[in-house]
Design an enzyme around this catalytic site. Sequence first.
Site, PDB file in Angstrom:
ATOM      1  N   ARG A  93      21.099   6.957  38.584  1.00  0.00           N
ATOM      2  CA  ARG A  93      21.250   6.870  40.033  1.00  0.00           C
ATOM      3  C   ARG A  93      22.505   7.610  40.500  1.00  0.00           C
ATOM      4  O   ARG A  93      22.508   8.249  41.554  1.00  0.00           O
ATOM      5  CB  ARG A  93      21.288   5.405  40.438  1.00  0.00           C
ATOM      6  CG  ARG A  93      21.272   5.173  41.948  1.00  0.00           C
ATOM      7  CD  ARG A  93      22.592   4.596  42.406  1.00  0.00           C
ATOM      8  NE  ARG A  93      22.602   4.258  43.815  1.00  0.00           N
ATOM      9  CZ  ARG A  93      23.589   3.589  44.396  1.00  0.00           C
ATOM     10  NH1 ARG A  93      24.599   3.150  43.662  1.00  0.00           N
ATOM     11  NH2 ARG A  93      23.580   3.358  45.697  1.00  0.00           N
ATOM     12  N   GLU A 127      20.156   3.284  33.735  1.00  0.00           N
ATOM     13  CA  GLU A 127      19.607   3.263  35.089  1.00  0.00           C
ATOM     14  C   GLU A 127      20.682   3.565  36.130  1.00  0.00           C
ATOM     15  O   GLU A 127      20.439   4.277  37.112  1.00  0.00           O
ATOM     16  CB  GLU A 127      18.972   1.896  35.384  1.00  0.00           C
ATOM     17  CG  GLU A 127      17.815   1.522  34.471  1.00  0.00           C
ATOM     18  CD  GLU A 127      18.262   0.741  33.246  1.00  0.00           C
ATOM     19  OE1 GLU A 127      17.441  -0.039  32.731  1.00  0.00           O
ATOM     20  OE2 GLU A 127      19.416   0.894  32.812  1.00  0.00           O
ATOM     21  N   HIS A 137      25.175   1.768  32.010  1.00  0.00           N
ATOM     22  CA  HIS A 137      23.767   1.585  31.674  1.00  0.00           C
ATOM     23  C   HIS A 137      22.982   2.784  32.204  1.00  0.00           C
ATOM     24  O   HIS A 137      23.330   3.366  33.241  1.00  0.00           O
ATOM     25  CB  HIS A 137      23.239   0.287  32.278  1.00  0.00           C
ATOM     26  CG  HIS A 137      23.578  -0.924  31.450  1.00  0.00           C
ATOM     27  ND1 HIS A 137      22.715  -1.977  31.296  1.00  0.00           N
ATOM     28  CD2 HIS A 137      24.683  -1.226  30.713  1.00  0.00           C
ATOM     29  CE1 HIS A 137      23.273  -2.886  30.502  1.00  0.00           C
ATOM     30  NE2 HIS A 137      24.467  -2.450  30.145  1.00  0.00           N
TER      31      HIS A 137
END
Length: 226
Positions: free
Chosen positions: A60, A56, A54
């Site tokens: 990160r 996000e 994903h």
Amino acid sequence: KPTEAQWTVLSAIALVKDSDQKQIKILSLATGTKCLDGSTRLKSNPGTLLHDCHAEVLARRGFMLWLVEEMLLAKDGLSQYISVVGENKYDLDEGWQIFMVSTHPPCGDATIFVKESEKSDANIDEEKSVISGDKPPCKKAKLDLNRTGAKLVSGSDPLSPGLGYHRMGEVRTKPGRGERTLSLSCSDKIIKWNMFGLQGALCSHFLSRDLHLHCFTLTGNMFNKP
């Protein structure tokens, strides 16, 4: 090549100067909405597969790689953003805030919010009044929940009509049409990052403090009200 009906999520992590928010340094940027199913993950050797893709989560991961590279630069006094603050200890320079940007709410609880139902009882009554020639009734908004495909780790959602469709405040795994995944939803992962920091286990050994998100910015036209 994607068609007009296809879409993906874009997320990014950036540094923003608190004294001048026009000073922005983009650290990582990623797109993606896929993750591995649970059986594939359990059958694989540790560290051989990327379980969660994903946007996000990938953004990160890119941020953690940037941290490692900047700490190596800081060791030689070459980093513009990371400083040495002790023996084998580093810190983000003062005055910088960490922002995350995404084009869609993170999967899980962050995707669940109250909205007006697309088809309310008043719409049906208005259609009837047009046929009969009566004065249309005053419209009353019928509330519903925006729904997520993320599944509860424990138990299941009530799936009742309207506002009773989901249980809120529960830990969820990522959505998917096939076999269930073991990866937690992005909403739950972001909560964990805000509790323990964005830096991950490896960088925690070298940073003097945890690094947290200052702001999460949501773009796009999903919400029709400010």
